[in-house]
Structures are given as structure tokens and as C-alpha cells.
Design an enzyme around this catalytic site. Structure first.
Site, mmCIF file in Angstrom:
data_model
loop_
_atom_site.group_PDB
_atom_site.id
_atom_site.type_symbol
_atom_site.label_atom_id
_atom_site.label_comp_id
_atom_site.label_asym_id
_atom_site.label_seq_id
_atom_site.Cartn_x
_atom_site.Cartn_y
_atom_site.Cartn_z
ATOM 1 N N LYS A 40 -0.550 4.956 4.462
ATOM 2 C CA LYS A 40 -1.534 4.084 5.119
ATOM 3 C C LYS A 40 -1.178 3.899 6.591
ATOM 4 C CE LYS A 40 -3.938 -0.368 4.752
ATOM 5 N NZ LYS A 40 -5.252 0.162 5.054
ATOM 6 N N HIS A 80 0.844 -1.203 0.000
ATOM 7 C CA HIS A 80 0.000 0.000 0.000
ATOM 8 C C HIS A 80 0.876 1.249 0.000
ATOM 9 C CE1 HIS A 80 -3.242 -2.754 1.231
ATOM 10 N NE2 HIS A 80 -4.067 -1.831 0.755
HETATM 11 N N1 LIG Z 1 -13.034 -0.873 3.047
HETATM 12 C C1 LIG Z 1 -12.486 -0.414 1.946
HETATM 13 O O1 LIG Z 1 -12.876 -0.755 0.812
HETATM 14 C C2 LIG Z 1 -11.393 0.619 2.060
HETATM 15 C C3 LIG Z 1 -10.821 1.198 0.922
HETATM 16 C C4 LIG Z 1 -9.873 2.218 1.108
HETATM 17 C C5 LIG Z 1 -9.533 2.636 2.382
HETATM 18 N N2 LIG Z 1 -10.102 2.012 3.450
HETATM 19 C C6 LIG Z 1 -9.853 2.460 4.828
HETATM 20 O O2 LIG Z 1 -10.579 3.679 4.985
HETATM 21 C C7 LIG Z 1 -9.876 4.551 5.874
HETATM 22 C C8 LIG Z 1 -9.603 5.873 5.154
HETATM 23 O O3 LIG Z 1 -8.728 5.631 4.073
HETATM 24 P P1 LIG Z 1 -8.217 6.811 3.113
HETATM 25 O O4 LIG Z 1 -7.214 6.176 2.234
HETATM 26 O O5 LIG Z 1 -9.382 7.533 2.526
HETATM 27 O O6 LIG Z 1 -7.464 7.699 4.197
HETATM 28 P P2 LIG Z 1 -7.172 9.280 4.213
HETATM 29 O O7 LIG Z 1 -6.984 9.791 2.835
HETATM 30 O O8 LIG Z 1 -6.096 9.488 5.228
HETATM 31 O O9 LIG Z 1 -8.534 9.902 4.756
HETATM 32 C C9 LIG Z 1 -8.965 9.801 6.081
HETATM 33 C C10 LIG Z 1 -9.747 11.053 6.365
HETATM 34 O O10 LIG Z 1 -10.407 10.899 7.613
HETATM 35 C C11 LIG Z 1 -10.534 12.210 8.141
HETATM 36 N N3 LIG Z 1 -10.804 12.140 9.573
HETATM 37 C C12 LIG Z 1 -9.941 11.891 10.588
HETATM 38 N N4 LIG Z 1 -10.585 11.942 11.762
HETATM 39 C C13 LIG Z 1 -11.895 12.212 11.485
HETATM 40 C C14 LIG Z 1 -13.073 12.377 12.254
HETATM 41 N N5 LIG Z 1 -13.047 12.286 13.618
HETATM 42 N N6 LIG Z 1 -14.234 12.639 11.632
HETATM 43 C C15 LIG Z 1 -14.304 12.745 10.295
HETATM 44 N N7 LIG Z 1 -13.211 12.614 9.499
HETATM 45 C C16 LIG Z 1 -12.035 12.346 10.096
HETATM 46 C C17 LIG Z 1 -9.223 12.901 7.823
HETATM 47 O O11 LIG Z 1 -9.451 14.256 7.733
HETATM 48 P P3 LIG Z 1 -8.253 15.361 7.751
HETATM 49 O O12 LIG Z 1 -7.477 15.106 6.476
HETATM 50 O O13 LIG Z 1 -9.024 16.611 7.723
HETATM 51 O O14 LIG Z 1 -7.466 15.085 8.988
HETATM 52 C C18 LIG Z 1 -8.870 12.280 6.464
HETATM 53 O O15 LIG Z 1 -9.234 13.160 5.420
HETATM 54 C C19 LIG Z 1 -8.633 3.761 6.305
HETATM 55 O O16 LIG Z 1 -8.919 3.075 7.505
HETATM 56 C C20 LIG Z 1 -8.425 2.761 5.188
HETATM 57 O O17 LIG Z 1 -7.758 1.583 5.611
HETATM 58 C C21 LIG Z 1 -11.015 1.025 3.307
#
Ligand SMILES: NC(=O)c1ccc[n+]([C@@H]2O[C@H](COP(=O)([O-])OP(=O)(O)OC[C@H]3O[C@@H](n4cnc5c(N)ncnc54)[C@H](OP(=O)(O)O)[C@@H]3O)[C@@H](O)[C@H]2O)c1
Length: 228
Positions: free
Chosen positions: A139, A135
Site C-alpha cells: 500500500k 494493510h
Molecule cells: N475506496 C476504496 O474502497 C478502496 C479500496 C481499495 C483500494 N483503494 C485505493 O485504490 C487505489 C488502488 O488500490 P489497489 O490496491 O488496487 O492498488 P494496485 O494493485 O497497486 O493498483 C493500482 C493500479 O493503478 C495502475 N496505474 C498507475 N498509474 C496509472 C495511470 N496513470 N492510469 C491508469 N492506471 C494506472 C497501476 O498499473 P501498473 O500495475 O500497470 O503500474 C496499478 O495496476 C489506492 O489508492 C488504494 O488506496 C480504495
């Protein structure tokens, strides 16, 4: 549907885009708007049908607790909380809401799980196995939720006493690559899923929210995606 998307990150933003394309009404809250759960008070959630969460391991349990206690259906893509799964299932059952979660919402990965399930029979024929996952460098959790799910699929279908080892790599901007290798003295079997973009995750999550409308219960996407 009125959807609240939690997380303005790489995946949450795309979920909002896909949901709008599918003609849902979308609100999105990132870390700033949701500091200390500010976006999840009962009046803010009043007109929301379903909350879709793609945030981070540090806040996911607080998000789940607030939404479920407010009686809201949830689709959770955020990973890194599965040790608390019994607690969350009990909460959902107590509040009689609907809940779908998955370490990976892409249909392609769920087809990959089926292929791995079949190939795991190798472990009954003197093969050993290994899981590799790659990844992007940002991550936050390792191993990936998808790799842990692969371990579970292989354990259940092969009956092996020990889980396969997972090796994690964090580099560049890799969206998500998972490999399962079975090896015997005679040959190797390679199975690989390589996500080209995050769109597959976003489409699966929005379609899961549509499927969940009017339902109650605790579901994992791998058990329901065929019904979409
Ligand atoms: N299940 C699936 O298919 C799948 C696919 C992809 C990713 N994921 C998972 O999904 C999660 C996010 O992945 P990503 O790649 O999108 O990560 P990312 O780009 O880091 O996005 C996470 C976002 O969450 C926000 N955040 C943090 N604390 C928060 C809160 N209390 N309330 C609302 N928003 C908040 C952050 O905002 P700020 O930037 O403003 O701090 C950030 O923009 C991870 O756990 C990843 O493993 C799952």
C-alpha cells in the site's frame, strides 16, 4: 452503462469483473494504456458514461482533471488526494458533472462508521481514543484514507478539539483492518472492521456508478450509500 475502469491493479480488476457481472460494457486501462493521460482524450472518452478510478496517488489528480474537463461522471476509489478536495469540488461544479468518491466503498465499513459515530460519545465521558489500521505491505499511502475518515467521523460526532492518533501497520497481504479503541480508567471499548476480500469495495464502486447515472454534483459515498 459504458464504463471505463482506470487501474488494472488488485481493486480495478475486481471492479471490472463485478461491472461485467452486472451487465455493464467495460473497458479497462492500466498505467501503460494511460501513459500521459492517453486513455483520457476526448475521442477515447466519447462513448464512456462513467469513469471508475482505482489507480495511485501520483496520477489521480491528472485523471480527475482530464475526465471532469471532458464532462464525464466519475467514481473515485483512489486515496491520497484529499488535501486537494476543494480544488476537485470546484472543478466538478464548474463542469457540472457527477462525482462520487470514498476512501472506502464497502457497505460494511460504512455501517462501521455509524457504530464508531455512536461510540465516539465516549470522548465526552473521560475516555481517550486511538485508531489502528493494518494493510498489505504494497500500500502506497499511510495512514489509510479510511483511517483519516474515521478521525473525521469521531471529530464531528464527539466535538473533541484534537484528532485521535492513527497508528499504521504495513504487513503481508492484509486487505484492510481498522480498529478504534476507547479507553477509560474502568474499561476499554474495541470496534473493529476486517475486510476479508476486496469484493466489498468493488461492488460499492459499481453500484455508486449506477446511482450516479444522470446526476450532477459532488458526493461522498458515506452520504449516499443508503440510497443504493
Ligand atoms: N475506496 C476504496 O474502497 C478502496 C479500496 C481499495 C483500494 N483503494 C485505493 O485504490 C487505489 C488502488 O488500490 P489497489 O490496491 O488496487 O492498488 P494496485 O494493485 O497497486 O493498483 C493500482 C493500479 O493503478 C495502475 N496505474 C498507475 N498509474 C496509472 C495511470 N496513470 N492510469 C491508469 N492506471 C494506472 C497501476 O498499473 P501498473 O500495475 O500497470 O503500474 C496499478 O495496476 C489506492 O489508492 C488504494 O488506496 C480504495
Amino acid at each position: 452503462m459504458n464504463l471505463l475502469i482506470l487501474g488494472r491493479g488488485k481493486t480495478g480488476s475486481l471492479v471490472a469483473e463485478v461491472a461485467q457481472e452486472r451487465r455493464h460494457h467495460v473497458r479497462i486501462a492500466g498505467a501503460k494504456e494511460n501513459a500521459d493521460g492517453a486513455a483520457l482524450s476526448s475521442d477515447k472518452l466519447n462513448d464512456v458514461a462513467t469513469v471508475i478510478d482505482f489507480t495511485a496517488p501520483h496520477c489521480i489528480l491528472a485523471n480527475i482533471e482530464a475526465c471532469v474537463k471532458a464532462g464525464k461522471n466519475m467514481v473515485v476509489g483512489t486515496t491520497g488526494w484529499y488535501k486537494q478536495i476543494d480544488h476537485v469540488r470546484a472543478l466538478v461544479e464548474r463542469h457540472q458533472t457527477g462525482f462520487v468518491f470514498a476512501p472506502n466503498f464497502s457497505i460494511g465499513v460504512n455501517l462501521f462508521f455509524d457504530a464508531v459515530r455512536t461510540a465516539a460519545a465516549a470522548l465526552r465521558y473521560e475516555y481517550s481514543g486511538q485508531i489502528f489500521e493494518r494493510h498489505h505491505a504494497h500500500k502506497k499511502d499511510a495512514p489509510s484514507g479510511t483511517a483519516i475518515a474515521l478521525q473525521g467521523v469521531i471529530r464531528e460526532s464527539s466535538g473533541a478539539a484534537e484528532d485521535l492518533e492513527i497508528t499504521s501497520f504495513r504487513e503481508g497481504e492484509v486487505v484492510g483492518l481498522h480498529e478504534v479503541v476507547f479507553e477509560s480508567a474502568a474499561d476499554r471499548i474495541y470496534l473493529c472492521h476486517d475486510a476479508k476480500s476486496r469484493r466489498g469495495f468493488a461492488e460499492g464502486a459499481v453500484r455508486a456508478a449506477e446511482w450516479l447515472a444522470g446526476k450532477k454534483g459532488f458526493y461522498e459515498f458515506k452520504d449516499v450509500w443508503r440510497e443504493l
